[in-house]
Design a protein around this motif. Sequence first.
Motif, PDB file in Angstrom:
ATOM      1  N   GLY A 169       0.974  -1.350  -0.114  1.00 55.98           N
ATOM      2  CA  GLY A 169      -0.018  -0.032  -0.286  1.00 55.98           C
ATOM      3  C   GLY A 169       0.840   1.277  -0.118  1.00 55.98           C
ATOM      4  N   ALA A 170       1.831   1.114  -0.787  1.00 57.35           N
ATOM      5  CA  ALA A 170       3.121   2.244  -0.553  1.00 57.35           C
ATOM      6  C   ALA A 170       3.116   3.011  -2.118  1.00 57.35           C
ATOM      7  CB  ALA A 170       4.043   2.061  -0.187  1.00 57.35           C
ATOM      8  N   SER A 171       3.723   3.898  -2.125  1.00 58.96           N
ATOM      9  CA  SER A 171       3.847   4.670  -3.198  1.00 58.96           C
ATOM     10  C   SER A 171       5.327   4.782  -3.422  1.00 58.96           C
ATOM     11  CB  SER A 171       3.367   6.083  -3.764  1.00 58.96           C
ATOM     12  OG  SER A 171       4.041   7.024  -2.797  1.00 58.96           O
ATOM     13  N   HIS A 172       5.785   5.588  -4.521  1.00 54.35           N
ATOM     14  CA  HIS A 172       7.492   5.534  -4.937  1.00 54.35           C
ATOM     15  C   HIS A 172       7.690   6.502  -3.649  1.00 54.35           C
ATOM     16  CE1 HIS A 172      10.926   6.167  -7.446  1.00 54.35           C
ATOM     17  NE2 HIS A 172      10.536   7.836  -7.167  1.00 54.35           N
ATOM     18  N   PHE A 173       7.083   7.448  -3.492  1.00 65.22           N
ATOM     19  CA  PHE A 173       7.415   8.457  -2.417  1.00 65.22           C
ATOM     20  C   PHE A 173       7.353   8.004  -0.897  1.00 65.22           C
ATOM     21  CE2 PHE A 173       6.073  10.717  -6.218  1.00 65.22           C
ATOM     22  CZ  PHE A 173       7.321  11.221  -6.700  1.00 65.22           C
ATOM     23  N   ALA A 174       7.252   6.903  -0.584  1.00 63.79           N
ATOM     24  CA  ALA A 174       7.094   6.385   0.876  1.00 63.79           C
ATOM     25  C   ALA A 174       8.534   6.716   1.711  1.00 63.79           C
ATOM     26  CB  ALA A 174       6.771   4.750   0.680  1.00 63.79           C
ATOM     27  N   PRO A 175       9.412   6.723   0.801  1.00 64.58           N
ATOM     28  CA  PRO A 175      10.638   6.911   1.895  1.00 64.58           C
ATOM     29  C   PRO A 175      10.873   8.606   2.025  1.00 64.58           C
ATOM     30  CG  PRO A 175      11.324   5.377  -0.104  1.00 64.58           C
ATOM     31  CD  PRO A 175       9.760   5.989  -0.308  1.00 64.58           C
ATOM     32  N   ASN A 176      10.068   9.441   1.418  1.00 63.83           N
ATOM     33  CA  ASN A 176      10.084  10.937   1.845  1.00 63.83           C
ATOM     34  C   ASN A 176       9.165  11.387   2.989  1.00 63.83           C
ATOM     35  OD1 ASN A 176       9.758  11.542  -1.738  1.00 63.83           O
ATOM     36  ND2 ASN A 176      11.593  11.142  -0.490  1.00 63.83           N
ATOM     37  N   SER A 177       8.920  10.422   3.864  1.00 57.69           N
ATOM     38  CA  SER A 177       8.402  10.641   5.279  1.00 57.69           C
ATOM     39  C   SER A 177       8.477   9.427   6.107  1.00 57.69           C
ATOM     40  CB  SER A 177       6.864  11.101   5.125  1.00 57.69           C
ATOM     41  OG  SER A 177       6.195  10.001   4.536  1.00 57.69           O
ATOM     42  N   SER A 178       8.497   9.997   7.450  1.00 55.60           N
ATOM     43  CA  SER A 178       8.688   8.815   8.454  1.00 55.60           C
ATOM     44  C   SER A 178       7.886   7.646   8.223  1.00 55.60           C
ATOM     45  CB  SER A 178       8.282   9.406   9.779  1.00 55.60           C
ATOM     46  OG  SER A 178       8.590   8.555  10.736  1.00 55.60           O
ATOM     47  N   ASN A 179       8.596   6.647   8.145  1.00 56.60           N
ATOM     48  CA  ASN A 179       8.011   5.318   7.779  1.00 56.60           C
ATOM     49  C   ASN A 179       8.764   3.942   8.777  1.00 56.60           C
ATOM     50  OD1 ASN A 179       8.000   2.587   6.269  1.00 56.60           O
ATOM     51  ND2 ASN A 179       6.741   3.652   5.100  1.00 56.60           N
ATOM     52  N   THR A 180       7.635   3.498   9.517  1.00 52.61           N
ATOM     53  CA  THR A 180       8.339   2.766  10.498  1.00 52.61           C
ATOM     54  C   THR A 180       8.921   1.483   9.889  1.00 52.61           C
ATOM     55  OG1 THR A 180       6.834   3.422  12.331  1.00 52.61           O
ATOM     56  CG2 THR A 180       7.739   1.283  12.371  1.00 52.61           C
ATOM     57  N   THR A 181       8.221   0.794   8.984  1.00 53.10           N
ATOM     58  CA  THR A 181       8.852  -0.323   8.153  1.00 53.10           C
ATOM     59  C   THR A 181       9.944  -0.131   7.525  1.00 53.10           C
ATOM     60  OG1 THR A 181       6.488  -1.008   7.875  1.00 53.10           O
ATOM     61  CG2 THR A 181       8.075  -2.211   6.640  1.00 53.10           C
ATOM     62  N   ILE A 182      10.292   0.967   6.762  1.00 47.27           N
ATOM     63  CA  ILE A 182      11.632   1.150   6.183  1.00 47.27           C
ATOM     64  C   ILE A 182      12.507   1.522   7.285  1.00 47.27           C
ATOM     65  CG2 ILE A 182      12.782   3.143   4.748  1.00 47.27           C
ATOM     66  CD1 ILE A 182      10.395   3.595   3.359  1.00 47.27           C
ATOM     67  N   ALA A 183      12.195   2.175   8.473  1.00 45.77           N
ATOM     68  CA  ALA A 183      13.205   2.311   9.330  1.00 45.77           C
ATOM     69  C   ALA A 183      13.741   0.834  10.027  1.00 45.77           C
ATOM     70  CB  ALA A 183      12.613   3.309  10.378  1.00 45.77           C
ATOM     71  N   LYS A 184      12.639   0.334  10.375  1.00 46.46           N
ATOM     72  CA  LYS A 184      12.966  -0.969  11.256  1.00 46.46           C
ATOM     73  C   LYS A 184      13.892  -1.981  10.592  1.00 46.46           C
ATOM     74  CE  LYS A 184      10.354  -5.151  12.793  1.00 46.46           C
ATOM     75  NZ  LYS A 184       9.062  -5.643  12.961  1.00 46.46           N
ATOM     76  N   TYR A 185      13.582  -2.155   9.127  1.00 48.38           N
ATOM     77  CA  TYR A 185      14.504  -3.141   8.277  1.00 48.38           C
ATOM     78  C   TYR A 185      15.733  -2.293   7.802  1.00 48.38           C
ATOM     79  CZ  TYR A 185      10.662  -6.233   9.076  1.00 48.38           C
ATOM     80  OH  TYR A 185       9.716  -6.941   9.614  1.00 48.38           O
ATOM     81  N   SER A 186      15.767  -1.231   7.629  1.00 47.24           N
ATOM     82  CA  SER A 186      16.964  -0.460   7.453  1.00 47.24           C
ATOM     83  C   SER A 186      18.002  -0.417   8.552  1.00 47.24           C
ATOM     84  CB  SER A 186      16.932   1.074   7.017  1.00 47.24           C
ATOM     85  OG  SER A 186      15.943   1.165   5.862  1.00 47.24           O
ATOM     86  N   VAL A 187      17.360  -0.142   9.977  1.00 44.74           N
ATOM     87  CA  VAL A 187      18.305  -0.207  10.987  1.00 44.74           C
ATOM     88  C   VAL A 187      18.716  -1.563  11.294  1.00 44.74           C
ATOM     89  CG1 VAL A 187      18.059  -0.121  13.682  1.00 44.74           C
ATOM     90  CG2 VAL A 187      17.246   1.647  12.116  1.00 44.74           C
ATOM     91  N   SER A 188      18.004  -2.542  11.037  1.00 46.26           N
ATOM     92  CA  SER A 188      18.491  -4.001  11.040  1.00 46.26           C
ATOM     93  C   SER A 188      19.550  -4.453  10.223  1.00 46.26           C
ATOM     94  CB  SER A 188      17.408  -5.081  10.967  1.00 46.26           C
ATOM     95  OG  SER A 188      16.233  -4.711  12.065  1.00 46.26           O
ATOM     96  N   TRP A 189      19.293  -4.006   9.118  1.00 45.09           N
ATOM     97  CA  TRP A 189      20.300  -4.327   8.004  1.00 45.09           C
ATOM     98  C   TRP A 189      21.601  -3.572   8.181  1.00 45.09           C
ATOM     99  CZ3 TRP A 189      19.361  -8.007   4.428  1.00 45.09           C
ATOM    100  CH2 TRP A 189      20.396  -8.168   3.462  1.00 45.09           C
ATOM    101  N   LEU A 190      21.504  -2.367   8.448  1.00 38.96           N
ATOM    102  CA  LEU A 190      22.867  -1.643   9.008  1.00 38.96           C
ATOM    103  C   LEU A 190      23.576  -2.167  10.071  1.00 38.96           C
ATOM    104  CD1 LEU A 190      21.459   1.938   8.144  1.00 38.96           C
ATOM    105  CD2 LEU A 190      22.899   0.598   6.327  1.00 38.96           C
ATOM    106  N   LYS A 191      23.060  -2.386  10.891  1.00 40.88           N
ATOM    107  CA  LYS A 191      23.542  -3.040  12.306  1.00 40.88           C
ATOM    108  C   LYS A 191      24.259  -4.334  11.989  1.00 40.88           C
ATOM    109  CE  LYS A 191      22.468  -0.292  15.875  1.00 40.88           C
ATOM    110  NZ  LYS A 191      23.468   0.151  16.739  1.00 40.88           N
ATOM    111  N   ARG A 192      23.627  -5.229  11.376  1.00 39.71           N
ATOM    112  CA  ARG A 192      23.861  -6.521  11.023  1.00 39.71           C
ATOM    113  C   ARG A 192      24.952  -6.625   9.979  1.00 39.71           C
ATOM    114  NH1 ARG A 192      26.014 -10.289  10.138  1.00 39.71           N
ATOM    115  NH2 ARG A 192      25.460 -12.488   9.976  1.00 39.71           N
ATOM    116  N   PHE A 193      25.226  -5.593   9.094  1.00 34.95           N
ATOM    117  CA  PHE A 193      26.280  -5.716   8.323  1.00 34.95           C
ATOM    118  C   PHE A 193      27.573  -4.484   8.327  1.00 34.95           C
ATOM    119  CE2 PHE A 193      22.913  -8.140   6.079  1.00 34.95           C
ATOM    120  CZ  PHE A 193      23.553  -9.313   6.063  1.00 34.95           C
TER     121      PHE A 193
END
Length: 300
Positions: free
Chosen positions: A244-268
Motif C-alpha cells: 500500500g505504498a507509493s514511490h514517495f514512501a521514503p520521503n516521510s517517516s516510515n516505521t517499516t523502512i526504518a525497522k529493516y534499514s536499522v536491522s540491515w545496517l546494524k547486521r552488516f
Amino acid sequence: MHTLPPTGHRIRRSLGAALASFAVVAGIGFGPAPGAHAADNPYERGPAPTNASIEAVRGHYAVSQSTVSSLSVTGFGGGTIYYPTTTADGTFGAVAISPGYTGTQSSIAWLGPRLASQGFVVFTIDTLTTVDQPDSRGRQLLAALDHLTRVSPLRTRVDSTRLGVMGHSMGGGGSLEAAKSRPSLRAAVPLTPWNLDKTWPELRTPTLIVGADGDSIAPVSSHSEPFYESLPSALDRAYLELNGASHFAPNSSNTTIAKYSVSWLKRFIDDDTRYEQFLCPLPRPSLTIEEYRGNCPHTS
C-alpha cells in the motif's frame, strides 16, 4: 532532542565495563573503554534490540547535527551530519544518503536522526544538481563518505572501515552504483530505486532493496525486482516490498523502512548479530509488507 541516556551512562554487561564501573565507585581514574560492553564484537553499539526499540522514532542515543556547506566540499552538494552525541562508546559506523530526482536532502532528512539515534553517523546529502543521474549520485555518495572520514571535523567519530550507502529513487540507483564502484562498503539500502541499468551481478556489498507495490515511477517489476534478482545468489541480499505504498514512501517517516534499514545496517556495518532475529527467518507479509525475499541465514 530527548532520548534515553547514552550508553556511557548505563551499566555495561561485560567484564571490562564492570571494572570501569568499579573504578568509578572506587575513585580510580579511568573511564569506560569504547565498546567495552561488547567484548565478543567490538562494534556493537547500544543495548540489546527489541522489536519496540527498532520501531521507535528515536533510539538509544541522543543525537547532535552539523551542517556542511556546499562551499566547503567538492564532489557533492553539502548536507547534514547527524551523529550520536556521546563519545563514551568510541567510533561508529557511517552511512551516506542521497535524495532522488529533483529532491534535496530535506526529502530524506527524517532518516538522519532516526538512524543516528540507533548508533550511526549519518550524512544526508544534497547533490550537485537536483537532476543528477544515478551514476553521478553514486559518485557523490562516495565523495560524501570520503569527506566525512578524511576532512570533516567529525571524522574522529567515524570508523572508516564500516561504511554504507542509502538513497531514494535515483539516489537509490546511485547507492547501487556506489556499491559497484566501492566493494568495501559494508551495506547498501536502495529505497524505491530507479536506474536504467537493471543488472547488478558485480555487487559484493550486502544489499537490502526496498520497493513499493504502488510505485508508478519506478515500478518494482522493472526496477526493484530485477535489481534484486540480478544480485549474486551467494550475496547477503534481501528484497522488501512495501504494501500500500507509493514511490514517495521514503520521503516521510516510515516505521517499516526504518525497522529493516536499522536491522540491515546494524547486521552488516556493525556485524551485530543481535539484529539477525529481525531479518531471519524472513519477515512475513503483513499490513505493511507485501513481500519479503532474501537468503537466510546470512553469511557475512
